[in-house]
Design a protein around this motif. Structure first.
Motif, short mmCIF file in Angstrom:
data_model
loop_
_atom_site.label_atom_id
_atom_site.label_comp_id
_atom_site.label_asym_id
_atom_site.label_seq_id
_atom_site.Cartn_x
_atom_site.Cartn_y
_atom_site.Cartn_z
N LEU A 1 30.50 37.20 53.24
CA LEU A 1 30.78 38.48 53.03
C LEU A 1 32.51 38.72 53.07
O LEU A 1 32.91 39.67 52.56
CB LEU A 1 30.11 38.82 54.54
CG LEU A 1 28.76 39.22 54.34
CD1 LEU A 1 28.25 39.66 55.67
CD2 LEU A 1 28.24 40.20 53.43
N THR A 2 33.16 37.75 53.65
CA THR A 2 34.60 37.89 53.64
C THR A 2 35.06 37.79 52.37
O THR A 2 36.26 38.77 51.85
CB THR A 2 35.35 36.91 54.52
OG1 THR A 2 34.94 36.94 55.92
CG2 THR A 2 36.79 37.01 54.55
N VAL A 3 34.70 36.80 51.43
CA VAL A 3 35.27 36.62 50.12
C VAL A 3 34.63 38.14 49.28
O VAL A 3 35.66 38.43 48.54
CB VAL A 3 34.44 35.63 49.59
CG1 VAL A 3 34.67 35.32 47.93
CG2 VAL A 3 34.99 34.23 50.20
N MET A 4 33.69 38.57 49.47
CA MET A 4 33.04 39.67 48.77
C MET A 4 34.06 40.74 49.07
O MET A 4 34.49 41.68 48.08
CB MET A 4 31.66 39.98 48.84
CG MET A 4 30.83 38.75 48.40
SD MET A 4 28.82 39.03 48.70
CE MET A 4 28.64 40.35 47.89
N ASN A 5 34.34 40.89 50.29
CA ASN A 5 34.87 42.18 50.70
C ASN A 5 36.59 42.22 50.34
O ASN A 5 37.14 43.14 50.04
CB ASN A 5 35.27 42.11 52.50
CG ASN A 5 33.81 42.74 53.11
OD1 ASN A 5 33.20 43.55 52.30
ND2 ASN A 5 33.55 42.30 54.22
N ASN A 6 37.06 40.85 50.26
CA ASN A 6 38.49 40.74 49.47
C ASN A 6 38.54 41.05 48.13
O ASN A 6 39.18 41.78 47.65
CB ASN A 6 39.05 39.37 49.74
CG ASN A 6 39.01 38.97 51.16
OD1 ASN A 6 39.34 39.87 52.21
ND2 ASN A 6 39.10 37.63 51.64
N ALA B 1 38.17 44.89 47.78
CA ALA B 1 39.50 45.33 48.34
C ALA B 1 40.60 45.12 47.20
O ALA B 1 41.42 46.37 46.70
CB ALA B 1 40.04 44.59 49.48
N LEU B 2 40.45 43.96 46.41
CA LEU B 2 41.39 43.83 45.15
C LEU B 2 40.93 44.99 43.99
O LEU B 2 41.89 45.27 43.32
CB LEU B 2 41.31 42.42 44.72
CG LEU B 2 42.12 41.32 45.77
CD1 LEU B 2 41.96 40.07 45.30
CD2 LEU B 2 43.62 41.67 45.91
N ALA B 3 39.69 45.00 44.20
CA ALA B 3 39.33 46.12 42.78
C ALA B 3 39.83 47.22 42.76
O ALA B 3 39.88 48.02 42.13
CB ALA B 3 37.94 46.02 42.92
N GLN B 4 40.35 47.73 44.13
CA GLN B 4 41.33 49.05 44.33
C GLN B 4 42.38 49.07 43.62
O GLN B 4 42.92 50.26 43.28
CB GLN B 4 41.20 49.52 45.75
CG GLN B 4 39.80 49.61 46.64
CD GLN B 4 40.14 49.72 47.76
OE1 GLN B 4 41.21 49.99 48.51
NE2 GLN B 4 38.84 50.00 48.72
N ARG C 1 43.25 46.76 41.09
CA ARG C 1 42.95 46.40 39.58
C ARG C 1 41.57 46.20 39.20
O ARG C 1 40.58 46.15 39.99
CB ARG C 1 43.83 45.11 39.31
CG ARG C 1 43.28 43.80 40.23
CD ARG C 1 43.94 42.50 39.87
NE ARG C 1 43.66 41.41 40.88
CZ ARG C 1 42.28 40.67 40.58
NH1 ARG C 1 41.58 40.97 39.60
NH2 ARG C 1 41.95 39.78 41.39
N ALA C 2 41.32 46.15 37.96
CA ALA C 2 39.88 45.90 37.61
C ALA C 2 39.60 44.44 37.84
O ALA C 2 40.47 43.45 37.86
CB ALA C 2 39.85 46.29 35.92
N LEU C 3 38.27 44.17 38.29
CA LEU C 3 37.70 43.06 38.39
C LEU C 3 37.53 42.28 37.04
O LEU C 3 37.31 42.82 36.04
CB LEU C 3 36.34 43.09 39.01
CG LEU C 3 36.35 43.83 40.22
CD1 LEU C 3 34.71 43.80 40.72
CD2 LEU C 3 37.07 42.88 41.26
N ASP C 4 38.13 41.12 36.98
CA ASP C 4 37.99 40.20 35.79
C ASP C 4 36.77 39.24 35.97
O ASP C 4 35.84 39.51 36.88
CB ASP C 4 39.11 39.18 35.77
CG ASP C 4 39.24 38.38 36.67
OD1 ASP C 4 38.38 38.18 37.87
OD2 ASP C 4 40.33 37.86 37.11
N THR C 5 36.39 38.67 34.95
CA THR C 5 35.07 37.51 34.87
C THR C 5 35.17 36.82 36.21
O THR C 5 34.04 36.60 36.67
CB THR C 5 35.21 37.05 33.67
OG1 THR C 5 35.12 37.96 32.63
CG2 THR C 5 33.76 36.09 33.27
#
Length: 407
Positions: free
Chosen positions: A231-236, A239-242, A244-248
């Motif tokens: 859950l921590t990894v997914m939350n991080n 949070a980064l997606a705000q 920049r766009a998520l990469d592969t």
């Protein structure tokens, strides 16, 4: 317990003992007095028959043969206290006096030509009152003996109640002293009677309750511990997606986190239900092949990256569902942490199943994920009484599983 069962049983036995003593004493007195009255009545009846026979032969009334019996021809000749009973119309009576006399009265009609002639047979039975005399002479001794027998009966009741209830009290004290971490060893479980059966069932029930509570505590602890990392990894990542766009790579990590959460939940529920999962003999190689075929079907691995060195059949004792969770978790970790070019070798030798995969040194930072989930895998292995070990290196990661072989 505010009131001990031993006290209740003693009170019941003591009360029953005293009741029996009182009832039998009263019955003995009644029988004694009734026997005494029957004897006196038999004497009067025999005297009446003799007087009737004499009157028929001789026409006169002879004196009573027994000195305690007197014949009265008229009511006026009777003692005043007896006369009152006759006037009241009573033909037979037992009369007590304050002066010590004890009378038995019987009316007798003698057949005469001028009509029946009534006489009254009166017996002063003081010499025949054996029961009263007995109580006057040895009443103190009888009472002392009776009290001694009652005391002896009460002592026996106390000892009997103590002997009968002692196993239950021992069992209650042992149950009262049990804690959640203590071993269930009830001393009465080997008894062949109902107390032994109760001790066995009680011990089994308490052990099952402790096991359920331990699994509940472990489930709560593991949910908090095992789900925190993904859950921590997914939350991080979110949070980064705000910014920049998520990469592969980020999407892959999110998907891996979801898969890990799903797998962890399956493992946690399997451990929570471990008490109800039966042990059986099954082919562990079949479980391994099923897990690998699923990966090959998904395209996650290429056939040349897998190597098997397993016997044709690997019969083990355990639970197929739990063993599949271990294999899927280990293979999934090898896929996720090993990298795209990693190789996986599964071998079995000297009773040890080894799962070894190569690791790209450049992915050392992601190797920390190997530590996550090891606790759950150890708990699964302990549930089936298997052994499992984890060996992490710079270029390889190896998991060694020691299952119970089926004989």
């Amino acid at each position: 317990m505010a009131r001990s069962i031993r006290h209740g049983l003693f009170a019941a036995l003591a009360g029953f003992t005293v009741l029996i003593c009182v009832c039998y004493t009263g019955l003995a007195l009644v029988i004694s007095y009734v026997t005494e009255d029957m004897l006196i009545d038999r004497l009067l009846k025999r005297e009446a028959a003799a007087m009737t026979a004499h009157f028929r032969l001789h026409g006169d009334i002879r004196p009573a043969a027994d000195e305690i019996i007197r014949a009265y021809r008229s009511v006026e000749a009777l003692p005043p206290i007896v006369r009152e009973q006759v006037v009241a119309g009573r033909g037979r009576a037992e009369i007590f006096t304050d002066t010590g006399q004890h009378y038995h009265l019987r009316s007798l009609d003698l057949p005469a030509q001028s009509g029946p002639q009534r006489i009254y047979l009166l017996a002063d039975v003081r010499p025949l009152l054996v029961v009263t005399k007995l109580f006057q002479d040895v009443g103190g001794v009888l009472i002392a003996v009776a009290l001694g027998l009652i005391a002896l009966a009460l002592l026996l009741a106390y000892l009997l109640s103590k002997r009968l209830v002692s196993p239950l009290q021992v069992l209650a004290n042992e149950v009262r002293g049990l804690s959640q971490k203590s071993t269930i060893e009830l001393s009465a479980r080997h008894r062949p009677d109902e107390i032994g059966y109760l001790a066995k069932k009680l011990g089994t029930t308490i052990a099952e309750l402790h096991s359920s509570l331990n699994r509940e505590h472990a489930f709560t602890r593991d949910v908090s511990h095992e789900l925190r990392t993904p859950l921590t990894v997914m939350n991080n990542i979110v949070a980064l997606a705000q910014a920049r766009a998520l990469d592969t790579d980020d999407v892959a990590q999110l998907q891996a986190g979801l898969d890990e959460i799903g797998t962890t939940i399956d493992v946690l529920f399997a451990l929570a239900r471990a008490e109800h999962i039966a042990q059986e003999t099954f082919d562990l190689r079949g479980c391994i092949e099923e897990s690998l075929l699923r990966l090959l079907d998904n395209g996650d691995w290429e056939g040349e990256r897998l190597a098997l060195d397993l016997p044709d059949r690997l019969e083990v004792l355990g639970n197929r569902h739990l063993s599949m969770l271990i294999i899927n978790n280990c293979v999934g970790n090898a896929l996720f942490h090993g990298g795209a070019n990693s190789r996986l070798l599964l071998s079995f030798a000297d009773g040890v199943l080894s799962l070894c995969n190569t690791v790209d040194p450049a992915r050392t930072g992601r190797m920390q994920g190997f530590l996550h989930g090891q606790h759950l895998l150890r708990r699964i292995a302990e549930t089936m009484r298997w052994k499992i070990g984890f060996h992490a290196g710079a270029t390889a990661y190896r998991v060694e599983i020691v299952p119970i072989r089926a004989h």
